[in-house]
Write an enzyme that holds these catalytic residues in place. Structure first.
Site, mmCIF file in Angstrom:
data_model
loop_
_atom_site.group_PDB
_atom_site.id
_atom_site.type_symbol
_atom_site.label_atom_id
_atom_site.label_comp_id
_atom_site.label_asym_id
_atom_site.label_seq_id
_atom_site.Cartn_x
_atom_site.Cartn_y
_atom_site.Cartn_z
ATOM 1 N N GLU A 92 0.736 -1.213 -0.086
ATOM 2 C CA GLU A 92 -0.032 -0.076 -0.017
ATOM 3 C C GLU A 92 0.976 1.303 0.064
ATOM 4 O OE1 GLU A 92 -3.147 -1.855 3.181
ATOM 5 O OE2 GLU A 92 -1.744 -0.188 3.630
ATOM 6 N N CYS A 372 -2.524 1.374 8.454
ATOM 7 C CA CYS A 372 -1.526 0.746 8.110
ATOM 8 C C CYS A 372 -1.901 -0.775 7.891
ATOM 9 C CB CYS A 372 -0.320 0.875 9.094
ATOM 10 S SG CYS A 372 1.095 -0.193 8.880
HETATM 11 N N1 SAH Z 1 7.437 -0.191 10.818
HETATM 12 C C1 SAH Z 1 7.437 1.264 11.084
HETATM 13 C C2 SAH Z 1 6.877 2.109 9.916
HETATM 14 C C3 SAH Z 1 5.339 1.582 9.574
HETATM 15 S S1 SAH Z 1 4.260 1.759 10.873
HETATM 16 C C4 SAH Z 1 6.893 1.700 12.339
HETATM 17 O O1 SAH Z 1 6.481 0.740 13.168
HETATM 18 O O2 SAH Z 1 7.236 2.675 12.765
HETATM 19 C C5 SAH Z 1 3.638 3.434 10.743
HETATM 20 C C6 SAH Z 1 2.997 3.744 11.946
HETATM 21 O O3 SAH Z 1 1.417 3.626 12.069
HETATM 22 C C7 SAH Z 1 3.897 3.181 13.415
HETATM 23 O O4 SAH Z 1 4.035 4.258 14.501
HETATM 24 C C8 SAH Z 1 2.508 2.437 13.792
HETATM 25 O O5 SAH Z 1 2.565 1.811 14.983
HETATM 26 C C9 SAH Z 1 1.523 2.990 13.500
HETATM 27 N N2 SAH Z 1 -0.105 2.124 13.210
HETATM 28 C C10 SAH Z 1 0.137 1.041 12.748
HETATM 29 N N3 SAH Z 1 -1.378 0.523 13.060
HETATM 30 C C11 SAH Z 1 -1.939 1.462 13.313
HETATM 31 C C12 SAH Z 1 -3.391 1.819 13.674
HETATM 32 N N4 SAH Z 1 -4.126 0.872 13.352
HETATM 33 N N5 SAH Z 1 -3.692 2.786 14.372
HETATM 34 C C13 SAH Z 1 -2.729 3.865 14.514
HETATM 35 N N6 SAH Z 1 -1.546 3.593 14.346
HETATM 36 C C14 SAH Z 1 -1.158 2.492 13.531
HETATM 37 FE FE1 SF4 Z 2 5.746 -3.656 11.358
HETATM 38 FE FE2 SF4 Z 2 5.060 -2.943 13.899
HETATM 39 FE FE3 SF4 Z 2 5.295 -1.143 11.848
HETATM 40 FE FE4 SF4 Z 2 3.287 -2.523 11.820
HETATM 41 S S1 SF4 Z 2 3.858 -1.136 13.556
HETATM 42 S S2 SF4 Z 2 4.643 -2.206 10.135
HETATM 43 S S3 SF4 Z 2 4.156 -4.569 12.472
HETATM 44 S S4 SF4 Z 2 6.871 -2.527 12.736
#
Ligand code: SAH
Ligand code: SF4
Length: 394
Positions: A92, A372
């Site tokens: 995505e 995400c």
């Molecule tokens: N793996 C990296 C970058 C991708 S995730 C990381 O974890 O930083 C990007 C951001 O979206 C991260 O801070 C993650 O914790 C957050 N995130 C993922 N799913 C989410 C959700 N359902 N609601 C709010 N934030 C979310």
């Molecule tokens: Fe990966 Fe955690 Fe970032 Fe989701 S929040 S993309 S599982 S590192």
């Protein structure tokens, strides 16, 4: 497998052109199409001779990302894309537009609280959020991508191609003249953990800077907290912005949300960030997904503020940490819930009381599965779950 045209450097483009029996300047034209005009489709490279275009289109047709789905939300200010990769996996990318001169455009009474993230500055902002992996091996319990598992690494070219594709679609997608007409920022915050794929992450970041002409400050890399990756970012001569997904102020809660915390607990993570700040004098943002009843208590906000307050920019002495609160975006099949608006406010105020700068990030695209990994979960195929916590050696 054929590689993306964006995986080829200047020398490889020259070889490709020579192989086709074309003069060397064609390679410079090709590079200009790819990087200057961000056009990945050889058929549209109008000043290249027809046979070369056909040859490239033929050869790279199976290497390109295929746009499988596009969903618009927030009145046309947010767009989410699902790209199918060669080999069948999907990733995505999200485009977020911010209007010129300040606050966001359409706003409904049901919208979550709005933070300064919506501000577009005098020229507006167009930020694309890109993926570095198909799925993710980190297994964060609240994240759709993490629950889906990991399937494969992206190449640097596949990361860059997401930016190119969104960039060329942007002019048609603008909801109005108040929206910017070109891409201004890139965030590595889509699917995957950038520092678990450092070759593609840094390869792409450099190309976006040198080839696409984005300033390093317009590029943000978000990590779940892989300390070796943070150390590398400190040493890398490209001064991109760093975001660290912290989500908790104590190890007990963080272990529950972010399994990789068992490898790099909060104290080690903050030591790594402290060294990064000392070496680079750059500020770091800390992402904190607020989840009802799990990590949204004001006590935890105070603890978080006290953990981050000692991080200071050498010289100026100003706070080096900025907390970005993200109200949890609910994900089907995951039993976590977003906090109430009051809980968000209380949490924000309790962090602010410690002196650490804090803002609330508006949740973009809640209605278009823009959290995400959500779009892929509804359209993609399940990933494999690698053994162990993270599939990354300590
Ligand atoms: N793996 C990296 C970058 C991708 S995730 C990381 O974890 O930083 C990007 C951001 O979206 C991260 O801070 C993650 O914790 C957050 N995130 C993922 N799913 C989410 C959700 N359902 N609601 C709010 N934030 C979310
Ligand atoms: Fe990966 Fe955690 Fe970032 Fe989701 S929040 S993309 S599982 S590192």
């Amino acid at each position: 497998m054929t590689r993306s045209l964006y995986d080829l450097d200047a020398g490889q483009l020259q070889a490709l052109v020579a192989e086709a029996g074309e003069p060397p300047y064609r390679a410079r034209q090709l590079a200009h199409w790819l990087d200057g005009r961000r056009q990945p489709d050889p058929r549209r490279m109008s000043d290249l001779p027809g046979p070369l275009r056909a040859r490239l289109a033929d050869r790279f047709a199976t290497a390109r990302l295929t746009l499988e789905r596009h969903q618009g939300g927030d009145g046309g200010w947010t767009h989410k894309f699902l790209f199918r990769l060669p080999g069948g996996d999907a990733v995505e990318s999200v485009l977020m537009l911010y209007q010129r001169g300040g606050l966001r455009p359409p706003r409904s009474p049901q919208d979550p609280m709005v933070g300064d993230d919506w501000e577009g500055g005098p020229r507006g902002r167009a930020t694309v959020c890109i993926s570095t992996q198909a799925g993710c091996a980190m297994g964060c319990t609240f994240c759709a991508t993490g629950q889906f598992g990991f399937t494969r690494q992206l190449s640097a070219g596949e990361v860059v191609e997401q930016v190119a594709r969104v960039s060329t679609m942007l002019p048609e997608l603008r909801p109005g003249p108040q929206a910017p007409d070109h891409l201004t920022n890139v965030v590595f915050m889509g699917m995957g953990e950038p520092f678990a794929n450092p070759a593609a992450t840094w390869g792409a970041a450099w190309r976006l800077h040198r080839g696409f002409g984005l300033s390093a400050r317009a590029i943000t890399i978000s990590t779940v907290g892989l300390v070796p990756g943070i150390r590398r970012a400190a040493a890398e001569p490209l001064p991109v912005k760093l975001a660290v997904s912290i989500h908790a102020a104590d190890d007990e809660v963080r272990d529950r949300l972010v399994p990789v915390n068992r490898s790099w607990p909060i104290a080690e993570l903050l030591a790594g960030v402290g060294d990064y700040v000392a070496a680079t004098r750059r500020r770091v943002s800390f992402e904190y997904a607020l989840i009802a009843g799990v990590n949204d208590d004001p006590d935890q906000a105070g603890r978080l503020g006290r953990l981050l307050a000692p991080l200071r920019v050498p010289g100026s002495g100003g706070h080096a940490a900025h907390v970005n609160l993200i109200p949890y975006n609910p994900t089907p099949g995951i039993a976590f819930a977003p906090p109430s608006r009051n809980a968000v406010r209380r949490f924000r105020d309790a962090v602010a009381a410690t002196g650490v700068p804090v803002s609330v990030r508006a949740n973009r695209g809640v209605r278009i599965d823009a959290a995400c990994g959500q779009l892929r979960t509804t359209a993609g195929r399940p990933g494999r779950r690698p053994p162990g916590v993270a599939g990354v050696a300590r």
